[in-house]
Design an enzyme around this catalytic site. Structure first.
Site, short mmCIF file in Angstrom:
data_model
loop_
_atom_site.label_atom_id
_atom_site.label_comp_id
_atom_site.label_asym_id
_atom_site.label_seq_id
_atom_site.Cartn_x
_atom_site.Cartn_y
_atom_site.Cartn_z
N TYR A 142 0.65 -1.34 -0.21
CA TYR A 142 -0.07 -0.11 0.05
C TYR A 142 0.67 1.48 -0.11
O TYR A 142 0.24 2.37 -0.09
CB TYR A 142 -1.07 -0.03 1.07
CG TYR A 142 -2.05 -0.91 0.95
CD1 TYR A 142 -3.05 -0.91 0.04
CD2 TYR A 142 -1.99 -2.40 1.41
CE1 TYR A 142 -3.85 -1.82 -0.19
CE2 TYR A 142 -3.01 -3.32 1.00
CZ TYR A 142 -3.87 -3.07 0.35
OH TYR A 142 -4.52 -3.92 0.04
N PHE A 175 -10.72 -3.47 11.25
CA PHE A 175 -11.83 -3.54 10.36
C PHE A 175 -11.62 -4.01 9.05
O PHE A 175 -12.40 -4.00 7.98
CB PHE A 175 -12.33 -1.94 10.10
CG PHE A 175 -11.18 -1.08 9.83
CD1 PHE A 175 -11.15 -1.05 8.40
CD2 PHE A 175 -10.57 -0.40 10.57
CE1 PHE A 175 -10.09 -0.07 8.06
CE2 PHE A 175 -9.42 0.43 10.30
CZ PHE A 175 -9.38 0.78 9.01
#
Length: 420
Positions: free
Chosen positions: A134, A420
């Protein structure tokens, strides 16, 4: 389960589009397959079906099959100064193993960041199963956490005044959910990196599928009270074990929160003293948590550092203006951001502990860096000076690095309390 994975390279012939509610099962099934294909418990799948914002979820299909998935929750992220900033919680990212190196991930990241900008959210955050992926999309590691395996046979805990005034009691986790959530909510503004719980997210903490217990008990809960008020709680499991010499059980800590030092210490002391156990296993704790300085032998706690929340500034000016700064700062950043070119160029940040502004400027730069470094430093847990020592920030004006590094810091370490 961490929910971001995937590598790619060349372009694909199919672009990402918004998910429709009736497509969720197939979309989510392709995500589970990308993470190894082990089915989740029915209650876990049902909850994530409910929590998924389909209008904020995208995917890539080819020949009728999902070959890429990505979603974004709508969170409120605490930043230095206590403000709650709208942030996209990037999640459920996957690329089918059959479609590597075809541009699927890049196309989804491109679409998603454009969407986040259109929603008026200046920050995107994620947790990464493969961190190397990322950085090229502008995400920087901004928070870290401590994992520990504490030998409670040999480690003792010193306690602050007031600890003995705290009263503890067992309770069924579901019965005290509202009281525990009230404690959690009071903590959120005080620590950067925390996420206010959205409706329905409280139920995630109570998921307790037997397949995930690894031989431990069902979820247990102890509630702490001072003067009749609930001031903290601990959720945990106990994994029994026996050796010829006697019991060697483990307390597996799931969540612990306290509104004051005495409450936190009382909860930790309880975990240390659970009958028939000799180890406390804790995962994902704040790096500055007090128990580390109360134990008699930190080595026998085996602390280990791990990356947690990755931050991406989608709108540099709005994001930097949304937080406060520990010391007065007036610096011009030369920002590199090839993936989101609207952030490229020079920005003047002026601010202090009361507020800040960050605007475009033509003035000479003081510091040169990429948006990835700004994301890493954004919550105050990673120093700009450390990034400069690593060769990732360049000082143009002498003294600007020290000024900015001090200003960006936080007295409280940023922390992501749940995934999450």
């Amino acid at each position: 389960m961490e929910r971001t994975t995937g590598r790619d390279g060349d372009d694909t012939t199919s672009g990402p589009r918004v998910l429709r509610r009736e497509e969720w099962d197939g979309w989510y099934g392709s995500l589970i397959r990308a993470f190894g294909g082990v089915p989740e418990a029915d209650e876990e799948t049902a909850l994530f079906r409910e929590l998924t914002r389909t209008e904020r979820s995208i995917g890539v299909r080819e020949d009728g099959d999902w070959v890429g998935t990505a979603g974004a929750f709508d969170f409120r992220l605490t930043v230095p100064g206590g403000a709650a900033v709208a942030a996209a919680g990037v999640t459920m990212v996957s690329v089918a193993a059959t479609h590597r190196r075809r541009g699927v991930l890049t196309s989804m990241m491109r679409r998603q960041l454009d969407d986040v900008r259109s929603w008026g959210e200046a920050v995107a955050v994620l947790t990464a199963s493969e961190p190397a992926i990322y950085g090229r999309f502008g995400y920087g590691a901004a928070t870290f956490q401590v994992n520990a395996e504490i030998d409670t046979d040999r480690v003792r805990l010193s306690v602050p005044p007031g600890t003995d005034d705290v009263r503890l009691a067992y309770a069924a986790p579901a019965d005290v959910l509202d009281a525990c959530e009230a404690v959690f909510a009071r903590q959120v503004p005080g620590r950067p990196g925390m996420l206010a719980r959205r409706p329905g997210w409280d139920r995630l903490a109570l998921l307790d599928p037997e397949k995930d217990r690894d031989g431990a008990s069902p979820l247990q809960c102890v509630v702490a009270r001072r003067d009749g008020e609930v001031t903290g709680y601990a959720r945990f499991r106990v994994r029994p074990d026996w050796e010829p010499a006697g019991p060697r059980g483990t307390v597996v800590l799931d969540e612990l929160a306290g509104l004051d030092a005495a409450t936190e210490t009382a909860l930790w002391r309880f975990l240390f003293d659970v009958d028939l156990t000799s180890t406390v296993t804790a995962r994902g704790r704040p790096v500055d948590e007090a128990w580390q300085y109360q134990v008699s032998d930190i080595r026998r706690c085996r602390p280990a550092l791990r990356d947690a929340l990755y931050v991406r500034l989608v709108e540099v000016g709005a994001a930097l203006a949304a937080r406060t700064y520990r010391a007065p700062v007036d610096v011009v950043f030369e920002v590199e951001d090839a993936f989101c070119p609207w952030n490229e160029g020079r920005w003047r940040l002026s601010g202090d502990a009361k507020g800040a502004s960050c605007e475009r400027t033509s003035d000479a730069p003081d510091l040169s860096l990429s948006v990835r470094e700004l994301g890493a430093a954004y919550l105050g847990g990673v120093g700009l000076a450390s990034l400069a020592a690593a060769g990732r920030v360049r000082e143009v004006r002498s003294g600007a690095l020290a000024e900015a590094s001090v200003a960006f810091g936080s007295d409280v370490a940023p922390w992501l309390p749940y995934g999450f």
